[in-house]
Design a protein around this motif. Structure first.
Motif, PDB file in Angstrom:
ATOM      1  N   SER A  34     -19.986  -0.492   9.563  1.00  0.00           N
ATOM      2  CA  SER A  34     -19.706   0.791  10.200  1.00  0.00           C
ATOM      3  C   SER A  34     -18.328   0.804  10.844  1.00  0.00           C
ATOM      4  CB  SER A  34     -20.763   1.090  11.274  1.00  0.00           C
ATOM      5  OG  SER A  34     -20.772   0.061  12.258  1.00  0.00           O
ATOM      6  N   ASN A  35     -17.704  -0.368  10.916  1.00  0.00           N
ATOM      7  CA  ASN A  35     -16.351  -0.479  11.446  1.00  0.00           C
ATOM      8  C   ASN A  35     -15.357  -0.185  10.331  1.00  0.00           C
ATOM      9  OD1 ASN A  35     -13.837  -1.313  12.498  1.00  0.00           O
ATOM     10  ND2 ASN A  35     -14.831  -2.812  13.831  1.00  0.00           N
ATOM     11  N   LEU A  36     -14.507   0.825  10.557  1.00  0.00           N
ATOM     12  CA  LEU A  36     -13.572   1.244   9.514  1.00  0.00           C
ATOM     13  C   LEU A  36     -12.510   0.209   9.211  1.00  0.00           C
ATOM     14  CD1 LEU A  36     -13.008   4.981  10.523  1.00  0.00           C
ATOM     15  CD2 LEU A  36     -14.437   4.096   8.692  1.00  0.00           C
ATOM     16  N   PHE A  37     -12.313  -0.739  10.114  1.00  0.00           N
ATOM     17  CA  PHE A  37     -11.206  -1.685   9.948  1.00  0.00           C
ATOM     18  C   PHE A  37     -11.683  -3.086   9.572  1.00  0.00           C
ATOM     19  CE2 PHE A  37     -10.070   1.531  13.105  1.00  0.00           C
ATOM     20  CZ  PHE A  37      -8.952   2.091  12.517  1.00  0.00           C
ATOM     21  N   VAL A  38     -12.982  -3.233   9.333  1.00  0.00           N
ATOM     22  CA  VAL A  38     -13.537  -4.538   8.962  1.00  0.00           C
ATOM     23  C   VAL A  38     -14.332  -4.388   7.672  1.00  0.00           C
ATOM     24  CG1 VAL A  38     -15.045  -6.439   9.628  1.00  0.00           C
ATOM     25  CG2 VAL A  38     -13.680  -5.269  11.372  1.00  0.00           C
ATOM     26  N   TRP A  39     -13.923  -5.105   6.643  1.00  0.00           N
ATOM     27  CA  TRP A  39     -14.620  -5.055   5.357  1.00  0.00           C
ATOM     28  C   TRP A  39     -15.709  -6.118   5.317  1.00  0.00           C
ATOM     29  CZ3 TRP A  39     -14.973  -1.947   1.241  1.00  0.00           C
ATOM     30  CH2 TRP A  39     -15.569  -2.451   0.086  1.00  0.00           C
TER      31      TRP A  39
END
Length: 256
Positions: A34-39
């Motif tokens: 759900s974190n846009l900056f963590v894949w």
């Protein structure tokens, strides 16, 4: 002549500035986190969440109703307007007025249409958004059909009438088939314009009948989520498909 290599720098910089954010949105719509900056891996979960969002589904339903109705209305009005301009007018003034909605700023057009509905004491709803989008999109249909009319052979219509076919039957059986590629291309363009249009819809829609772009705007105000990325990706796919189809049909129109 050799082209200076420095000219390629602003060219590629512009493309990177325009398209890299779009590519990032598409990629992150498949992110398991759900974190846009963590894949955290590939996942289709956000598309499932999107399919269960009642607000999004209602906005999609409203948008499809508006886009479908506006496309039909804009296609009919734009085609008839183009035929009338081509046959019965001279000079560019009438053409300029017919295509003016495509050139006016959306903000100005939205405020003007809202003022008109208020003057006519019309309550806002999907019907006002549909009318507004039809006015906006009809200008594009008119321009495309006018381009097609420039390549239509008028002697076919004259031969049809000489053989006893009336003006109405000639228009349906001779003129419309010749204009068909341009009409279909204009209809596809009208649909995708209505599908993505926000400003005019924002001014002419009722709070209880939001279109999908308005729903997206209300969601984005609280931050971009992977669900919004998934929705943006789907809209991108639909819009690109329709635009490519319209361009192909326009090329066919120019080639015939």
């Amino acid at each position: 002549m050799r082209r200076p290599k420095l000219l390629a720098v602003p060219f590629w910089a512009t493309y990177i500035f325009l398209y890299v954010p779009i590519i990032v949105v598409v990629i992150m719509s498949f992110n398991a986190s759900s974190n846009l900056f963590v894949w955290k891996g590939f996942s289709l979960d956000w598309y499932g969440v999107l399919a269960k969002d009642s607000a999004v589904l209602e906005g999609l339903r409203n948008t499809l109703i508006v886009a479908g109705g506006a496309t039909v209305l804009a296609t009919v009005l734009g085609t008839l307007m183009a035929v009338g301009i081509h046959r019965y007018t001279r000079g560019g003034l009438i053409r300029a007025y017919a295509t003016a909605p495509a050139l006016l700023p959306d903000l100005l057009l939205g405020i003007g249409l809202l003022s008109l509905f208020s003057l006519l004491q019309m309550s806002l709803g999907l019907h006002t958004v549909l009318i507004s989008h039809a006015v906006f999109a009809s200008a594009f249909v008119t321009a495309i059909v006018l381009a097609r009319l420039a390549n239509v052979d008028p002697t076919l219509e004259e031969a049809s009438q000489d053989l006893g076919m009336g003006a109405g039957r000639t228009f349906v059986r001779i003129t419309i088939p010749q204009l068909a590629p341009g009409i279909v291309a204009g209809a596809l363009l009208a649909f995708t314009l209505s599908l993505d249009e926000f400003v005019i819809a924002y001014f002419t829609a009722a709070p209880q009948t939001p279109t999908l772009p308005i729903v997206i705007y209300s969601m984005v105000r609280f931050g971009v989520t992977p669900e919004i990325n998934a929705l943006a990706t789907l809209l991108l796919v639909v819009s690109m498909t329709v635009v490519i189809a319209a361009q192909r049909l326009t090329r066919i129109t120019e080639a015939i």
